[in-house]
Design a protein around this motif. Structure first.
Motif, PDB file in Angstrom:
ATOM      1  N   MET A   8       0.817  -1.215   0.000  1.00  0.00           N
ATOM      2  CA  MET A   8       0.000   0.000   0.000  1.00  0.00           C
ATOM      3  C   MET A   8       0.855   1.271   0.000  1.00  0.00           C
ATOM      4  O   MET A   8       0.402   2.333   0.384  1.00  0.00           O
ATOM      5  N   LYS A   9       2.096   1.177  -0.460  1.00  0.00           N
ATOM      6  CA  LYS A   9       2.966   2.341  -0.584  1.00  0.00           C
ATOM      7  C   LYS A   9       2.897   2.856  -2.022  1.00  0.00           C
ATOM      8  O   LYS A   9       2.716   2.087  -2.957  1.00  0.00           O
ATOM      9  N   VAL A  10       3.074   4.170  -2.167  1.00  0.00           N
ATOM     10  CA  VAL A  10       3.059   4.775  -3.498  1.00  0.00           C
ATOM     11  C   VAL A  10       4.435   4.577  -4.132  1.00  0.00           C
ATOM     12  O   VAL A  10       5.459   4.881  -3.531  1.00  0.00           O
ATOM     13  N   ILE A  11       4.439   4.044  -5.346  1.00  0.00           N
ATOM     14  CA  ILE A  11       5.672   3.765  -6.068  1.00  0.00           C
ATOM     15  C   ILE A  11       5.686   4.617  -7.341  1.00  0.00           C
ATOM     16  O   ILE A  11       4.673   4.719  -8.031  1.00  0.00           O
ATOM     17  N   ARG A  12       6.815   5.193  -7.657  1.00  0.00           N
ATOM     18  CA  ARG A  12       6.913   6.028  -8.853  1.00  0.00           C
ATOM     19  C   ARG A  12       7.542   5.279 -10.020  1.00  0.00           C
ATOM     20  O   ARG A  12       7.249   5.575 -11.156  1.00  0.00           O
ATOM     21  N   HIS A  13       8.423   4.326  -9.742  1.00  0.00           N
ATOM     22  CA  HIS A  13       9.110   3.597 -10.805  1.00  0.00           C
ATOM     23  C   HIS A  13       8.962   2.103 -10.555  1.00  0.00           C
ATOM     24  O   HIS A  13       8.986   1.642  -9.421  1.00  0.00           O
ATOM     25  N   GLU A  14       8.850   1.358 -11.641  1.00  0.00           N
ATOM     26  CA  GLU A  14       8.736  -0.091 -11.546  1.00  0.00           C
ATOM     27  C   GLU A  14       9.780  -0.699 -12.482  1.00  0.00           C
ATOM     28  O   GLU A  14       9.799  -0.410 -13.668  1.00  0.00           O
ATOM     29  N   SER A  15      10.651  -1.544 -11.933  1.00  0.00           N
ATOM     30  CA  SER A  15      11.678  -2.180 -12.743  1.00  0.00           C
ATOM     31  C   SER A  15      11.100  -3.420 -13.407  1.00  0.00           C
ATOM     32  O   SER A  15      10.449  -4.235 -12.763  1.00  0.00           O
ATOM     33  N   LEU A  16      11.336  -3.564 -14.699  1.00  0.00           N
ATOM     34  CA  LEU A  16      10.857  -4.724 -15.431  1.00  0.00           C
ATOM     35  C   LEU A  16      11.898  -5.828 -15.485  1.00  0.00           C
ATOM     36  O   LEU A  16      11.599  -6.950 -15.842  1.00  0.00           O
ATOM     37  N   GLY A  17      13.142  -5.507 -15.146  1.00  0.00           N
ATOM     38  CA  GLY A  17      14.198  -6.498 -15.209  1.00  0.00           C
ATOM     39  C   GLY A  17      14.613  -6.813 -16.638  1.00  0.00           C
ATOM     40  O   GLY A  17      15.144  -7.880 -16.911  1.00  0.00           O
ATOM     41  N   ILE A  18      14.364  -5.885 -17.554  1.00  0.00           N
ATOM     42  CA  ILE A  18      14.721  -6.060 -18.959  1.00  0.00           C
ATOM     43  C   ILE A  18      15.974  -5.222 -19.230  1.00  0.00           C
ATOM     44  O   ILE A  18      16.029  -4.048 -18.881  1.00  0.00           O
ATOM     45  N   TYR A  19      16.961  -5.846 -19.830  1.00  0.00           N
ATOM     46  CA  TYR A  19      18.218  -5.152 -20.113  1.00  0.00           C
ATOM     47  C   TYR A  19      18.500  -5.188 -21.608  1.00  0.00           C
ATOM     48  O   TYR A  19      18.246  -6.183 -22.281  1.00  0.00           O
TER      49      TYR A  19
END
Length: 123
Positions: A8-19
């Motif tokens: 329930m925390k606000v997140i601004r960035h999400e990592s996709l794990g794609i390089y």
């Protein structure tokens, strides 16, 4: 930003794990980068749509495909032993598979009938 459902925390960035290759050296690496960029954009679009649906209370069809039993198990673990017993009965009743989309009044009535006739374990 969006709210993570588990914390329930606000997140601004999400990592996709794609390089990707920083400096592609040949045509194959360039095609690889383009392919992954297209996939990342598709994921971004789906994620953005889910955020908009949640924010404005639109019906999200993707959530209906989610595992209801996993949700129920997590909820039952926070409650008392009665919840655990109901979870075990429901898992047995649904044979270990149930999505949110399958939950309806008919299923609830059939589960009620099952509980009235089911063998009682500990209680």
């Amino acid at each position: 930003g969006y709210r993570d459902e588990s914390t329930m925390k606000v997140i601004r960035h999400e990592s996709l794990g794609i390089y990707i290759y920083a400096k592609p050296k040949n045509q194959t690496e360039l095609k690889y980068n383009q392919s992954l960029a297209e996939r990342a954009e598709a994921i971004r679009c789906r994620r953005f749509e889910a955020i908009v649906n949640e924010r404005y209370d639109f019906f999200d069809k993707e959530k209906m495909k989610g595992d209801f039993l996993a949700y129920f198990k997590k909820l039952a673990d926070k409650k008392n032993s009665k919840w655990q017993h109901v979870y075990m009965h429901f898992r047995t009743f649904t044979q270990g598979k149930c999505t949110f989309g399958e939950i309806n009044v008919d299923l609830c009535n059939r589960f009620r009938e099952y509980l009235l006739t089911a063998p009682q374990g500990l209680h």
